[in-house]
Design an enzyme around this catalytic site. Structure first.
Site, short mmCIF file in Angstrom:
data_model
loop_
_atom_site.label_atom_id
_atom_site.label_comp_id
_atom_site.label_asym_id
_atom_site.label_seq_id
_atom_site.Cartn_x
_atom_site.Cartn_y
_atom_site.Cartn_z
N GLN A 245 0.89 -1.17 0.00
CA GLN A 245 0.00 0.00 0.00
C GLN A 245 0.92 1.21 0.00
O GLN A 245 1.47 1.58 1.03
CB GLN A 245 -0.93 -0.01 1.22
CG GLN A 245 -1.65 1.30 1.50
CD GLN A 245 -2.48 1.79 0.33
OE1 GLN A 245 -3.15 1.03 -0.36
NE2 GLN A 245 -2.41 3.11 0.04
N GLY A 374 -10.50 0.91 -0.37
CA GLY A 374 -9.97 0.59 -1.69
C GLY A 374 -8.78 1.45 -2.02
O GLY A 374 -8.60 2.52 -1.45
N MET A 375 -7.95 0.97 -2.92
CA MET A 375 -6.80 1.73 -3.40
C MET A 375 -6.74 1.57 -4.91
O MET A 375 -6.73 0.46 -5.43
CB MET A 375 -5.51 1.23 -2.74
CG MET A 375 -4.25 1.93 -3.24
SD MET A 375 -4.25 3.71 -2.83
CE MET A 375 -3.36 4.35 -4.25
N GLU A 376 -6.67 2.74 -5.59
CA GLU A 376 -6.83 2.81 -7.04
C GLU A 376 -5.58 2.41 -7.81
O GLU A 376 -5.21 3.09 -8.79
CB GLU A 376 -7.27 4.22 -7.42
CG GLU A 376 -6.22 5.33 -7.15
CD GLU A 376 -6.26 5.95 -5.78
OE1 GLU A 376 -6.70 5.27 -4.82
OE2 GLU A 376 -5.84 7.12 -5.64
N ASN A 377 -4.91 1.35 -7.43
CA ASN A 377 -3.72 0.95 -8.18
C ASN A 377 -4.11 0.74 -9.65
O ASN A 377 -5.12 0.10 -9.94
CB ASN A 377 -3.11 -0.30 -7.55
CG ASN A 377 -2.65 -0.02 -6.13
OD1 ASN A 377 -2.00 1.00 -5.88
ND2 ASN A 377 -3.01 -0.88 -5.19
N HIS A 400 -15.80 4.51 -7.07
CA HIS A 400 -14.79 5.50 -6.65
C HIS A 400 -13.39 5.12 -7.17
O HIS A 400 -12.72 5.93 -7.80
CB HIS A 400 -14.80 5.58 -5.11
CG HIS A 400 -13.81 6.55 -4.54
ND1 HIS A 400 -14.14 7.84 -4.21
CD2 HIS A 400 -12.49 6.41 -4.25
CE1 HIS A 400 -13.06 8.46 -3.74
NE2 HIS A 400 -12.04 7.61 -3.75
N GLU A 401 -12.99 3.91 -6.93
CA GLU A 401 -11.64 3.51 -7.34
C GLU A 401 -11.51 3.50 -8.86
O GLU A 401 -10.48 3.88 -9.41
CB GLU A 401 -11.26 2.14 -6.74
CG GLU A 401 -11.39 2.04 -5.21
CD GLU A 401 -10.74 3.19 -4.43
OE1 GLU A 401 -9.80 3.81 -4.95
OE2 GLU A 401 -11.18 3.47 -3.30
N HIS A 404 -10.95 6.96 -10.18
CA HIS A 404 -9.55 7.41 -10.05
C HIS A 404 -8.74 7.13 -11.33
O HIS A 404 -7.67 7.71 -11.50
CB HIS A 404 -8.86 6.72 -8.87
CG HIS A 404 -9.02 7.41 -7.55
ND1 HIS A 404 -8.67 8.73 -7.36
CD2 HIS A 404 -9.44 6.96 -6.34
CE1 HIS A 404 -8.88 9.05 -6.08
NE2 HIS A 404 -9.35 8.00 -5.44
N GLU A 423 -9.00 13.33 -4.77
CA GLU A 423 -10.12 12.73 -4.05
C GLU A 423 -11.43 13.48 -4.22
O GLU A 423 -12.49 12.85 -4.34
CB GLU A 423 -9.77 12.58 -2.56
CG GLU A 423 -8.58 11.63 -2.30
CD GLU A 423 -8.82 10.20 -2.76
OE1 GLU A 423 -9.98 9.83 -3.07
OE2 GLU A 423 -7.83 9.43 -2.83
N ASP A 478 -0.23 11.78 5.44
CA ASP A 478 -1.40 10.99 5.81
C ASP A 478 -2.36 11.78 6.69
O ASP A 478 -3.55 11.50 6.74
CB ASP A 478 -0.99 9.68 6.52
CG ASP A 478 -0.46 8.65 5.53
OD1 ASP A 478 -0.62 8.87 4.31
OD2 ASP A 478 0.12 7.64 5.97
N TYR A 486 -12.12 15.22 0.25
CA TYR A 486 -13.12 14.39 -0.41
C TYR A 486 -14.43 15.13 -0.65
O TYR A 486 -14.91 15.25 -1.77
CB TYR A 486 -13.42 13.15 0.46
CG TYR A 486 -12.36 12.07 0.42
CD1 TYR A 486 -11.19 12.19 1.16
CD2 TYR A 486 -12.54 10.92 -0.32
CE1 TYR A 486 -10.22 11.20 1.14
CE2 TYR A 486 -11.58 9.91 -0.34
CZ TYR A 486 -10.43 10.06 0.39
OH TYR A 486 -9.48 9.07 0.37
N LYS A 663 -10.86 3.21 8.87
CA LYS A 663 -12.09 4.00 8.96
C LYS A 663 -13.05 3.43 10.00
O LYS A 663 -13.80 4.17 10.64
CB LYS A 663 -12.75 4.01 7.59
CG LYS A 663 -14.17 4.48 7.55
CD LYS A 663 -14.72 4.40 6.15
CE LYS A 663 -16.23 4.61 6.17
NZ LYS A 663 -16.80 4.58 4.82
N1 BES Z 1 -6.71 6.72 -2.67
C1 BES Z 1 -7.63 6.46 -1.59
C2 BES Z 1 -7.02 5.77 -0.42
C3 BES Z 1 -5.87 6.53 0.22
C4 BES Z 1 -5.89 7.94 0.32
C5 BES Z 1 -4.80 5.83 0.71
C6 BES Z 1 -4.79 8.61 0.91
C7 BES Z 1 -3.73 6.49 1.29
C8 BES Z 1 -3.70 7.88 1.40
C9 BES Z 1 -8.84 5.66 -2.07
O1 BES Z 1 -9.25 5.95 -3.37
C10 BES Z 1 -10.01 6.01 -1.19
O2 BES Z 1 -10.40 7.16 -1.16
N2 BES Z 1 -10.54 5.02 -0.50
C11 BES Z 1 -11.68 5.20 0.39
C12 BES Z 1 -12.94 4.75 -0.24
C13 BES Z 1 -13.76 5.80 -0.90
C14 BES Z 1 -15.08 5.19 -1.35
C15 BES Z 1 -13.97 7.08 -0.13
C16 BES Z 1 -11.47 4.32 1.59
O3 BES Z 1 -10.51 3.54 1.59
O4 BES Z 1 -12.25 4.40 2.51
ZN ZN Z 2 -10.07 7.92 -3.45
#
Ligand code: BES
Ligand code: ZN
Length: 707
Positions: A245, A374-377, A400-401, A404, A423, A478, A486, A663
């Site tokens: 990650q 999720g992570m948008e790799n 969402h992903e 991205h 975001e 972070d 967002y 979360k």
């Molecule tokens: N790119 C993010 C995850 C992220 C952001 C990881 C910043 C590390 C640092 C990913 O696209 C994301 O936003 N995931 C959200 C889900 C979304 C539906 C809001 C999550 O993981 O909750």
């Molecule tokens: Zn995101």
């Protein structure tokens, strides 16, 4: 610490769930800067963007300018072995080659002097030692022939550094640097002073003709960007699992790189894994790999935070021609069922913002320790298994992903201070997808829930952190992660949409993605783009022009901001007071047609002093403590903790021991602390901590004083 979307408050975000999901056992589980316009941007804002290194940078920029003048003189005779620039498949023209990047306070790299254009990675995965051992070969482009190559690292052991002049020019569209044969020579190198947030610079001296660099290195078992799982922490329990990650600045913990979102490279890789495990990368597989080795190539230029690796007992199910899902065998059928709408989502978003430029789109379902939803790799989204609700109710996360692939991966925030460009745009796009597939009502409910999340975040954040344009210099990126990027970001795009109408605004967004495709962008560039494309547009009747600088640089939201509304919530709002007063008992609630968002809205609106008996009645009637929808379950557990509803204790403990999604777990531990149950929180955390990802561990160590 800032409140964070991922750390979430009580906020359950963008859920589209129905309540009738199957109960689930989770235990198994940058570019053309318009200078004329740019200079009208407030200099104070630019000072903020550049942060504390500003004066330093000004001096360096001046000396760099002189060097560039000299370099330009030499340019005609200079041989650079790298063929730079993006390579895009299909009919789409490549985007602009990035100009000079803005300074990134979260990287030691000096791309204006030496820039990595392509790298090759050769790694051996050792589950016993929990290390990656390998070699990275980097092709560099040198604007300043006197400057060293500066790479970011964190907790890496460097075994050797060699340099060479590549025997033939390197074409990023075909290069296989992982195995490059060159007249390698030992190089002089040193490590800079380590910084707690940033790691340490690896500084490599290069003589004039050097254009390739090879570093042999090993990762630490504690690498912040990797999680090593035992078989018991996987769904099938038969094989260990490893995944990376890298966002925001964790790529440097598993390969030396220029770890800034403003710097893009292509790459190729060879990964050796113990049989019968499978290695996957967020890249295209190369078929001719030697036995025991998986080979990959990413031909489109991407930032380091989008480099991703996973190893485990994984199988594949196709969903469509260009879509599919990877998961452990026991999870695969449920995953394939859950994500069946992906191709429709792709068609919907392509219709709005242009073709998908990455070839395939697949989803990899990870074990439940994954710290994010999720992570948008690129090409391969990494997802938590907790979105498999059984009824496709949490697929907004996939929307969402996927989104991205335009906002974030195609057009990338140049620094983490511009995170809203990733975001906020993505939340806006996500809701356009949801609307296209499931209707306006469902998208509106998400928008209302999102506005609630934003209100909560604004209630907790310092004024400076309520701005879209952040100043993160000197801080871990972070912590910039909050619902401001967002939800305030998405609300700003909605403000443009409502001001000018979709007929005007949709083509503007399409043009943004085209103009900056495969580039990295700043908030300053967004301002220039808006000025260029919308200054002659007339607001719809009754609308005022969007006060962009208020959105970007003032705390809170402007008074004329859009107010999301959802009819479906009005019905819920009507019944809540009656339920709380006891005039409508739980059993009489007409919940048959409630969607999960309606449930979430209902549960969020319950006052803190709702009687315990009412909660018990809800649970008895609707089994919320065993909800298959994890957004509902997690919110219910938090309500339970805060109300002293102790019957949920064992479900809570079970949840915290199996789910590592930040979360959800952070608000639950915080709930325990707020309820005076710090001892319980620390007891559970002591057991659960070894199973959590380093990111989740870090957040909880800060909260609970552990470590
Ligand atoms: N790119 C993010 C995850 C992220 C952001 C990881 C910043 C590390 C640092 C990913 O696209 C994301 O936003 N995931 C959200 C889900 C979304 C539906 C809001 C999550 O993981 O909750
Ligand atoms: Zn995101």
């Amino acid at each position: 610490m800032l409140s964070s979307k991922k750390d979430g408050g009580a906020a359950a975000n963008s859920s589209n769930a129905r309540s009738d999901g199957h109960p689930q056992d989770f235990s198994s589980l940058f570019s053309r800067l318009d200078h004329q316009r740019a200079i009208t941007i407030k200099t104070t804002a630019i000072d903020g963007l550049l942060g504390r290194r500003y004066s330093d940078r000004v001096l360096r920029a001046l000396s760099l300018f002189l060097l560039l003048v000299v370099a330009c003189h030499r340019a005609a005779t200079d041989h650079t072995a790298v063929t730079p620039g993006p390579v895009t498949p299909g009919p789409v023209a490549p985007g602009p080659v990035a100009m000079q990047s803005p300074p990134d306070p979260h990287s030691f790299a000096r791309p204006d002097e030496v820039r990595v254009r392509h790298f090759g990675l050769q790694l051996e995965v050792d589950f016993d030692a929990r290390t990656l051992t390998g070699v990275i070969t980097l092709a560099v482009q040198r604007a300043d022939k006197g400057a060293p190559l500066v790479l970011d690292t964190r907790a890496l052991t460097i075994d050797s550094v060699e340099v060479a002049h590549a025997p033939a020019p390197i074409d990023a569209s075909t290069a296989r640097l992982a195995t490059l044969d060159a007249p390698w020579q030992t190089a002089a190198w040193r490590m800079g002073t380590a910084d707690a947030d940033l790691g340490a610079a690896l500084i490599i001296e290069m003589t004039a003709d050097v254009d390739v660099v090879r570093v042999r290195y090993r990762t630490a078992p504690s690498a912040s960007g990797l999680q090593w799982l035992t078989p018991a922490q996987t769904a099938d329990g038969v094989a260990p699992f490893l995944y990376s990650q890298s966002q925001a600045i964790h790529a440097r913990s598993w390969f030396p790189c220029q770890d800034s979102p403003g710097i893009r490279t292509s790459y190729d890789a060879e990964i050796r894994v113990p049989a019968p495990l499978r290695a996957l990368m967020a890249a295209d597989p190369i078929p001719d790999a030697p036995a025991g080795v998986a080979a990959f190539a990413m031909r489109q230029p991407i930032p380091a935070y989008l480099v991703a690796l996973a190893v485990g007992h994984l199988e594949f199910a196709a969903l469509g021609e260009r879509t599919g899902v990877w998961a452990e065998p026991s999870v695969l059928p449920r995953a394939a069922h859950e994500f069946a709408d992906i191709e429709r989502m792709m068609l919907a978003i392509e219709g709005l913002y242009g073709p998908y430029r990455w070839g395939r789109y697949d989803v990899l379902v990870l074990p439940p320790a994954f710290p994010f939803g999720g992570m948008e790799n690129p090409k391969l989204t990494f997802a938590t298994p907790t979105i498999i609700a059984g009824d496709r109710s949490l697929v907004s996360l996939i929307a969402h992903e996927l989104a991205h692939s335009w906002s974030g991966n195609l057009v990338t925030n140049a620094t983490w201070a511009d995170l809203w460009l990733n975001e906020g745009f993505t939340v806006y796009l996500e809701r356009r997808i949801i609307e296209a597939l499931f209707g306006r009502e469902r998208a509106d409910m998400d928008a209302v829930l999102g506005r609630q999340d934003l209100a909560e975040a604004l209630g907790e954040l310092a004024p400076d952190d309520q701005r879209l344009r952040l100043d993160l210099a000197g801080r871990d990126p972070d912590v910039g992660l909050s619902d401001v990027a967002y939800e305030k970001g998405a609300l700003l795009l909605r403000a443009f949409e409502e001001t000018y109408g979709r007929a005007v605004f949709d083509p503007v967004l399409l043009a943004w993605f085209d103009r900056h495709a495969f580039g990295s962008v700043t908030t300053v560039q967004f301002e220039a783009f808006v000025a260029e494309h919308l200054q002659d547009a007339t607001p719809l009747p009754g609308r005022n022009a969007v006060d962009l600088s208020a959105w970007l640089d003032a705390p809170g939201v402007p008074t004329d901001a859009p107010v999301p509304k959802a009819e479906a919530f009005a019905r819920i709002d009507a019944v809540i007071p009656q339920f709380v007063a006891g005039t409508v008992p739980a059993a009489a609630l007409a919940t048959d047609t409630w969607s999960a968002q309606q449930w979430l809205h209902f549960l969020r609106a319950l006052p803190r002093d709702t009687e315990l008996a009412r909660l018990r009645a809800l649970d008895t009637r609707f089994g919320l403590g065993t909800s298959g929808n994890i957004e509902i379950l997690a919110l219910w557990l938090e309500i339970g903790v805060r109300h002293g509803y102790r019957e949920l204790d064992s479900a809570l403990e079970q949840f915290l021991l199996t789910i590592g999604r930040r979360k959800f777990v952070v608000p639950l531990y915080r709930g325990l602390l707020d309820a005076g149950r710090g001892d319980d929180a620390r007891r559970i955390f002591a057991r659960a901590r070894p199973g959590y990802h380093p990111i989740t561990q870090g957040s909880l160590d800060a909260l609970l004083g552990g470590g």
